[in-house]
Write an enzyme that holds these catalytic residues in place. Structure first.
Site, PDB file in Angstrom:
ATOM      1  N   VAL A  15       0.836  -1.199   0.000  1.00  0.00           N
ATOM      2  CA  VAL A  15       0.000   0.000   0.000  1.00  0.00           C
ATOM      3  C   VAL A  15       0.871   1.249   0.000  1.00  0.00           C
ATOM      4  CG1 VAL A  15      -1.765   1.289   1.256  1.00  0.00           C
ATOM      5  CG2 VAL A  15      -1.888  -1.210   1.148  1.00  0.00           C
ATOM      6  N   ARG A 109     -10.914   2.775  13.063  1.00  0.00           N
ATOM      7  CA  ARG A 109     -12.081   2.917  12.178  1.00  0.00           C
ATOM      8  C   ARG A 109     -13.392   3.014  12.945  1.00  0.00           C
ATOM      9  NH1 ARG A 109     -10.167  -1.785   8.027  1.00  0.00           N
ATOM     10  NH2 ARG A 109      -8.607  -0.570   6.879  1.00  0.00           N
ATOM     11  N   CYS A 146     -10.589  -2.918   2.562  1.00  0.00           N
ATOM     12  CA  CYS A 146     -10.558  -2.907   1.097  1.00  0.00           C
ATOM     13  C   CYS A 146     -11.825  -3.474   0.460  1.00  0.00           C
ATOM     14  CB  CYS A 146      -9.322  -3.637   0.593  1.00  0.00           C
ATOM     15  SG  CYS A 146      -8.968  -5.197   1.420  1.00  0.00           S
ATOM     16  N   GLN A 173     -11.032 -12.553  -2.698  1.00  0.00           N
ATOM     17  CA  GLN A 173     -10.059 -11.495  -2.452  1.00  0.00           C
ATOM     18  C   GLN A 173      -8.683 -11.821  -3.022  1.00  0.00           C
ATOM     19  OE1 GLN A 173     -12.207 -10.626   1.811  1.00  0.00           O
ATOM     20  NE2 GLN A 173     -10.193  -9.717   1.512  1.00  0.00           N
ATOM     21  N   GLY A 177      -3.998  -8.347  -1.208  1.00  0.00           N
ATOM     22  CA  GLY A 177      -4.622  -7.893   0.022  1.00  0.00           C
ATOM     23  C   GLY A 177      -3.962  -8.448   1.267  1.00  0.00           C
ATOM     24  N   LYS A 202     -14.890  -7.135   9.896  1.00  0.00           N
ATOM     25  CA  LYS A 202     -14.841  -5.788   9.331  1.00  0.00           C
ATOM     26  C   LYS A 202     -16.019  -5.543   8.381  1.00  0.00           C
ATOM     27  CE  LYS A 202      -9.813  -5.792   9.677  1.00  0.00           C
ATOM     28  NZ  LYS A 202      -8.541  -6.021   8.955  1.00  0.00           N
ATOM     29  N   HIS A 239     -10.545  -7.187  -5.694  1.00  0.00           N
ATOM     30  CA  HIS A 239     -11.456  -8.012  -4.906  1.00  0.00           C
ATOM     31  C   HIS A 239     -12.822  -8.050  -5.590  1.00  0.00           C
ATOM     32  CE1 HIS A 239      -8.399  -8.174  -1.995  1.00  0.00           C
ATOM     33  NE2 HIS A 239      -8.882  -7.381  -1.058  1.00  0.00           N
TER      34      HIS A 239
END
Length: 345
Positions: A15, A109, A146, A173, A177, A202, A239
């Site tokens: 990333v 988050r 993601c 996925q 990832g 998540k 994904h």
């Protein structure tokens, strides 16, 4: 305006590399600091990074010396791509020192006063930063997981027209990832792995916050039940999600397709450097979207919706999201751009 110096923390990871690439020639930001683990600190970036993206390391940062994560950063903006456990320790420290921290990590988050943003869907949630922790001179803004980036983008336009009750989501996925280390360790050739640690939680917890509404100093979560199953598949990037969306009786495949086709973010969001005019592409071809063919549209920021079918009150579809870009690096960058547009540094 003069370009704003930023630090990329986690710059040698997958990333982080995508962020460094996106920042090359960026009209608003310039990379002042590249930060990574103790193992990489002190090396030139070109020597510290195992570059996995197309092309080579951007020349403007190739000879930059990598700093350790404990460095005293001086940039007003920090773009954080570190592991959640490390983010939980370091990101509040940066916020306390007055930095604007834009984080790809999951650590904050679900924090009640930390925005979890997809600017096209819930830019108004940015206002939560005014209710940040009293010891923070700066603040933290997060982007979603993601897969959630694609899921919430697809659900957002529907929640404006109908009440959604339940969403079944099966994810396929890509190996990227799992990050660089995970990628090397996965027995993925000729294989499908039917579980990914932490992903299903998540997918259940993040969308209700994103799709909810701001009420004073808190987010009232959108009352939808999400039932996920997550699989790792031998695809490099992108994904794919198979959705079954249950809601109001007048929610039909045709009307859902129209809502997705008509969706436009506010003009000021579309005009951000990383924004796209039409963040959702609707496919009528029966065999699209496909990761290898479609993931890079809009520099990876477009979410694709296809195979739309079903009946009244129950819509099935396939969603594709570029996990490294829309689901990670591009999301971090777009959130930073949103912040600067609303509250200049």
């Amino acid at each position: 305006m003069s370009r704003i110096p930023v630090a990329v923390v986690g710059a040698t990871g997958a990333v982080g590399q995508a962020l460094v690439a996106a920042l090359h020639g960026h009209p608003w930001f310039t990379v002042e600091a590249l930060v990574a683990s103790e193992r990489s600190a002190g090396l030139k970036y070109r020597d510290a990074v195992r570059w996995v993206l197309p092309g080579s390391v951007p020349p403007d940062v190739a000879d930059r010396t990598v700093l350790d994560v404990t460095a005293d950063l001086q940039t007003p903006i920090i773009l954080s791509c570190i592991d959640a456990s490390l983010a939980r320790e370091l990101e509040p420290q940066w916020a306390q020192r007055g930095h604007r921290v834009f984080s790809n990590a999951s650590a904050f988050r679900l924090h009640p006063t930390v925005p979890l943003l997809i600017p096209e869907v819930n830019a108004d949630h940015y206002a939560l930063v005014q209710y940040r922790e009293s010891t923070w001179k700066g603040f933290i803004v997060t982007n979603p997981n993601c897969c959630v980036a694609g899921l919430a983008m697809a659900l957002g336009p529907l929640t404006k027209r109908w009440s959604l009750e339940r969403v079944y989501v099966t994810t396929f996925q890509a190996v990227s990832g799992a990050g660089l280390q995970g990628l090397a360790a996965l027995p993925i050739a000729d294989n499908v792995i039917p579980w990914i640690a932490g992903e299903e939680e998540k997918l259940q917890k993040e969308p209700p916050k994103i799709l909810g509404w701001l009420q004073g100093a808190r987010i009232v979560e959108y009352p939808v039940e999400i039932i996920p199953s997550c699989y790792r598949v031998p695809v490099r990037h992108g994904h794919t999600l198979a959705l079954v969306i249950e809601g109001d009786a007048d929610l039909t495949p045709e009307r859902a397709a129209e809502a997705w086709q008509d969706f436009r973010p506010p003009d000021w969001v579309r005009q951000l450097p990383s924004g796209v005019g039409r963040p959702i592409r609707v496919w009528t071809e029966v065999d699209r979207p496909q990761p290898a063919l479609d993931r890079d549209e809009g520099q990876g920021m477009v979410v694709h919706v296809g195979r739309i079918r079903g009946q009244a009150g129950r819509v099935l579809c396939t969603v594709l999201v570029h996990n490294l870009i829309r689901g990670a690096a591009g999301a971090v960058l777009l959130n930073a751009e949103l912040s600067v547009s609303l509250n200049p540094v």
